[in-house]
Write a protein that holds these residues in place. Sequence first.
Motif, short mmCIF file in Angstrom:
data_model
loop_
_atom_site.label_atom_id
_atom_site.label_comp_id
_atom_site.label_asym_id
_atom_site.label_seq_id
_atom_site.Cartn_x
_atom_site.Cartn_y
_atom_site.Cartn_z
N ASP A 211 -6.59 7.02 0.25
CA ASP A 211 -6.56 5.59 -0.13
C ASP A 211 -7.50 5.33 -1.30
O ASP A 211 -8.66 5.77 -1.29
CB ASP A 211 -6.97 4.74 1.08
CG ASP A 211 -5.90 4.74 2.16
OD1 ASP A 211 -4.79 5.24 1.88
OD2 ASP A 211 -6.17 4.24 3.25
N HIS B 89 1.09 4.33 -2.74
CA HIS B 89 0.91 5.77 -2.49
C HIS B 89 1.98 6.56 -3.27
O HIS B 89 1.71 7.64 -3.78
CB HIS B 89 1.04 6.09 -1.00
CG HIS B 89 -0.27 6.10 -0.26
ND1 HIS B 89 -1.34 6.87 -0.66
CD2 HIS B 89 -0.67 5.47 0.88
CE1 HIS B 89 -2.34 6.70 0.19
NE2 HIS B 89 -1.96 5.85 1.13
N HIS C 46 0.82 -1.22 0.00
CA HIS C 46 0.00 0.00 0.00
C HIS C 46 0.86 1.28 0.00
O HIS C 46 0.53 2.27 -0.66
CB HIS C 46 -0.90 -0.07 1.24
CG HIS C 46 -1.73 1.12 1.50
ND1 HIS C 46 -2.99 1.28 0.98
CD2 HIS C 46 -1.49 2.24 2.24
CE1 HIS C 46 -3.50 2.43 1.39
NE2 HIS C 46 -2.60 3.04 2.15
ZN ZN Z 1 -2.94 5.06 2.74
#
Ligand code: ZN
Length: 340
Positions: free
Chosen positions: A308, A115, A111
């Motif tokens: 996100d 980003h 993750h």
């Molecule tokens: Zn995040």
Amino acid sequence: MLVLGIESTCDETSCAVVADGKQILSNVVSSQIDLHEPFGGVVPELACRRHVDILLPILQESLRQANVTLPEIDLIAVAHGPGLIGALLIGLNAAKSLALALNKPFIGINHIEAHLYAAMMSQQELAPFPYLGVVISGGHTALIKIHNLGEYELLGQTVDDAIGEAFDKVAKMLNLPYPGGPQIEQLARLGNPSSYPFKPGKIKGRPLDFSFSGLKTKVLYTLKGQNLRNGEQTPPLSLQEQRNLAASFQYAALTDIVEKTLKAAEQHQCRTILFGGGVSNNQALRHLFAQASPATQYYWPGPGLSLDNAAMIAGLGFHQYHRQGKSDPYHLEALTRIAL
Ligand code: ZN
Ligand code: KG4
């Protein structure tokens, strides 16, 4: 190549369809803010339950918006960490089930790396590597030298709270709703940043590491000092005092990010700096960077790509699949922490 991305690491459920790592055909994000707001922060058990309820409708909506069907998908990419374990398991098991049922390749994505990729995905053309990556989110604060996609070197990170977490906690002290970052930014707009002499933490011998817990405590004591005198309650801060407090906290936290980032970029000869994570939405931060070093090239995530989202997972999935092949759906685990 059409990649389906799935993201459920924390409190957003998201599915996206991305062509060839860059062209976003859909990026559907369902935020759980309403669910967690009464508690002032993410409640992991509630987050998991919401992911279970909503993941399949979000998947269907992402396919509908992209105008593709599941059999047309070439690869399924999922964030398998870092994040909340229960939340991760929902997206990961959905991705594994789809991959096995449809007989499609499947890949697990970090993750945090995604980003960083989000800012690259937003550029028409990319400058030559290396870049300095700045991850500033609710869970992470890190300076990362990006030698190439997939080749990272951690230069500095927080030793306690993440910057977004500090924004959220200060907002909570001021009785502002969750998530606090945008609230603090808004309140700070009409405040005087030099009203309170707040200072961010320094870590001896580690000039590129961060510490925000002392700063947060300083804000708390300032508030308590205002409200409690001789054990008696004093009137709460006036609106202008709240604005000044928010502006002073924000200025201290953001200038710390700016100074350490520019120092790292200079030391490591990175002429391009790219940003990832929710705090990169903060306009005061963008302004401070532009002021401090106007000649530096900055890559900020495009609209919908800083918080996100699954488009960044699908986008990075495309490159990672070409670089190192697929993951094994029978063995890939959800990980609450992963090093880059
Ligand atoms: Zn995040
Ligand atoms: O990247 P993200 O969606 O989640 C994590 O992976 O952690 O970031 C969420 C964090 C929250 O702490 C939120 O308060 C913060 O980003 N945030 C902001 C702003 N917008 C979101 N912080 C400061 N200023 C903003 N405008």
